[in-house]
Design a protein around this motif. Structure first.
Motif, PDB file in Angstrom:
ATOM      1  N   ARG A 100       0.829  -1.210   0.000  1.00 33.52           N
ATOM      2  CA  ARG A 100       0.000   0.000   0.000  1.00 33.52           C
ATOM      3  C   ARG A 100       0.864   1.262   0.000  1.00 33.52           C
ATOM      4  N   THR A 101       2.151   1.088   0.273  1.00 37.02           N
ATOM      5  CA  THR A 101       3.065   2.226   0.255  1.00 37.02           C
ATOM      6  C   THR A 101       4.272   1.900  -0.617  1.00 37.02           C
ATOM      7  N   PHE A 102       4.904   2.926  -1.149  1.00 36.26           N
ATOM      8  CA  PHE A 102       6.097   2.756  -1.964  1.00 36.26           C
ATOM      9  C   PHE A 102       7.258   2.478  -1.022  1.00 36.26           C
ATOM     10  N   SER A 103       7.794   1.285  -1.085  1.00 34.67           N
ATOM     11  CA  SER A 103       8.760   0.875  -0.075  1.00 34.67           C
ATOM     12  C   SER A 103       9.804  -0.069  -0.650  1.00 34.67           C
ATOM     13  N   LEU A 104      10.980  -0.042  -0.032  1.00 30.42           N
ATOM     14  CA  LEU A 104      12.044  -0.973  -0.381  1.00 30.42           C
ATOM     15  C   LEU A 104      12.056  -2.164   0.588  1.00 30.42           C
ATOM     16  N   LEU A 105      11.239  -2.106   1.606  1.00 34.80           N
ATOM     17  CA  LEU A 105      11.264  -3.123   2.653  1.00 34.80           C
ATOM     18  C   LEU A 105      10.264  -4.233   2.371  1.00 34.80           C
ATOM     19  N   GLY A 106      10.723  -5.443   2.426  1.00 39.32           N
ATOM     20  CA  GLY A 106       9.841  -6.573   2.195  1.00 39.32           C
ATOM     21  C   GLY A 106       8.694  -6.634   3.186  1.00 39.32           C
ATOM     22  N   THR A 107       8.932  -6.160   4.397  1.00 39.35           N
ATOM     23  CA  THR A 107       7.893  -6.199   5.421  1.00 39.35           C
ATOM     24  C   THR A 107       6.727  -5.267   5.115  1.00 39.35           C
ATOM     25  N   SER A 108       6.913  -4.351   4.180  1.00 38.60           N
ATOM     26  CA  SER A 108       5.833  -3.441   3.793  1.00 38.60           C
ATOM     27  C   SER A 108       4.865  -4.073   2.802  1.00 38.60           C
ATOM     28  N   TYR A 109       5.237  -5.179   2.231  1.00 41.31           N
ATOM     29  CA  TYR A 109       4.446  -5.786   1.161  1.00 41.31           C
ATOM     30  C   TYR A 109       3.472  -6.801   1.743  1.00 41.31           C
ATOM     31  N   VAL A 110       2.211  -6.664   1.349  1.00 41.31           N
ATOM     32  CA  VAL A 110       1.145  -7.469   1.953  1.00 41.31           C
ATOM     33  C   VAL A 110       0.745  -8.664   1.104  1.00 41.31           C
ATOM     34  N   TYR A 111       0.996  -8.578  -0.186  1.00 38.85           N
ATOM     35  CA  TYR A 111       0.648  -9.688  -1.063  1.00 38.85           C
ATOM     36  C   TYR A 111       1.885 -10.111  -1.855  1.00 38.85           C
ATOM     37  N   TRP A 112       2.056 -11.419  -1.989  1.00 42.76           N
ATOM     38  CA  TRP A 112       3.235 -11.968  -2.652  1.00 42.76           C
ATOM     39  C   TRP A 112       2.845 -13.034  -3.664  1.00 42.76           C
ATOM     40  N   GLY A 113       3.626 -13.099  -4.734  1.00 42.83           N
ATOM     41  CA  GLY A 113       3.453 -14.177  -5.679  1.00 42.83           C
ATOM     42  C   GLY A 113       4.209 -15.422  -5.237  1.00 42.83           C
ATOM     43  N   GLN A 114       4.104 -16.459  -6.033  1.00 42.21           N
ATOM     44  CA  GLN A 114       4.722 -17.735  -5.682  1.00 42.21           C
ATOM     45  C   GLN A 114       6.174 -17.815  -6.170  1.00 42.21           C
ATOM     46  N   GLY A 115       6.560 -16.888  -7.003  1.00 43.33           N
ATOM     47  CA  GLY A 115       7.937 -16.840  -7.477  1.00 43.33           C
ATOM     48  C   GLY A 115       8.133 -17.513  -8.820  1.00 43.33           C
ATOM     49  N   THR A 116       9.149 -17.048  -9.530  1.00 42.78           N
ATOM     50  CA  THR A 116       9.532 -17.643 -10.796  1.00 42.78           C
ATOM     51  C   THR A 116      11.052 -17.799 -10.800  1.00 42.78           C
ATOM     52  N   GLN A 117      11.514 -18.938 -11.237  1.00 44.25           N
ATOM     53  CA  GLN A 117      12.940 -19.249 -11.182  1.00 44.25           C
ATOM     54  C   GLN A 117      13.668 -18.637 -12.373  1.00 44.25           C
TER      55      GLN A 117
END
Length: 122
Positions: A100-117
């Motif tokens: 919800r905010t522009f951030s460099l910190l992972g802890t600020s992010y509320v939704y995450w994808g599953q990742g791509t290799q």
């Protein structure tokens, strides 16, 4: 249920390029800043890039500066990470995330994808 789905990863030779995409199922996608993070085996998660809600602001981690470009298309609910001049040190699982905010910190992010290799061969 919010979903973030990354795509575009794969195997590439050193010096090559890849474009990662992150499709987001948020109706209010344009209200969220987007970020890309990566994690290599045995290493901590690392900030790669972030983009603000409108795309006016971007920020890059040290390893990404000058080689990677983050962008977004709010009409398509999609964020992108264009990667060039790839090296074996870029090998990692790449995750997109929404905040919800522009951030460099992972802890600020509320939704995450599953990742791509991403694997970069020498």
């Amino acid at each position: 249920q919010v979903q973030l789905v990354e795509s575009g990863g794969g195997l590439v030779q050193a010096g090559g390029s890849l474009r990662l995409s992150c499709a987001v199922s948020l109706r209010t996608f344009s209200s969220y800043a987007m970020g890309w993070f990566r994690q290599a085996p045995g290493k901590e998660r690392e900030f790669v890039a972030a983009i603000s809600q409108t795309g006016a602001l971007t920020n890059y981690g040290y390893s990404a500066k000058g080689r990677f470009t983050i962008s977004r298309d709010n009409a398509k609910n999609t964020a992108y990470l264009q990667m060039s001049s790839l090296t074996p040190e870029d090998t990692a699982v790449y995750y997109c995330a929404a905040s919800r905010t522009f951030s460099l910190l992972g802890t600020s992010y509320v939704y995450w994808g599953q990742g791509t290799q991403v694997i970069v061969s020498s």
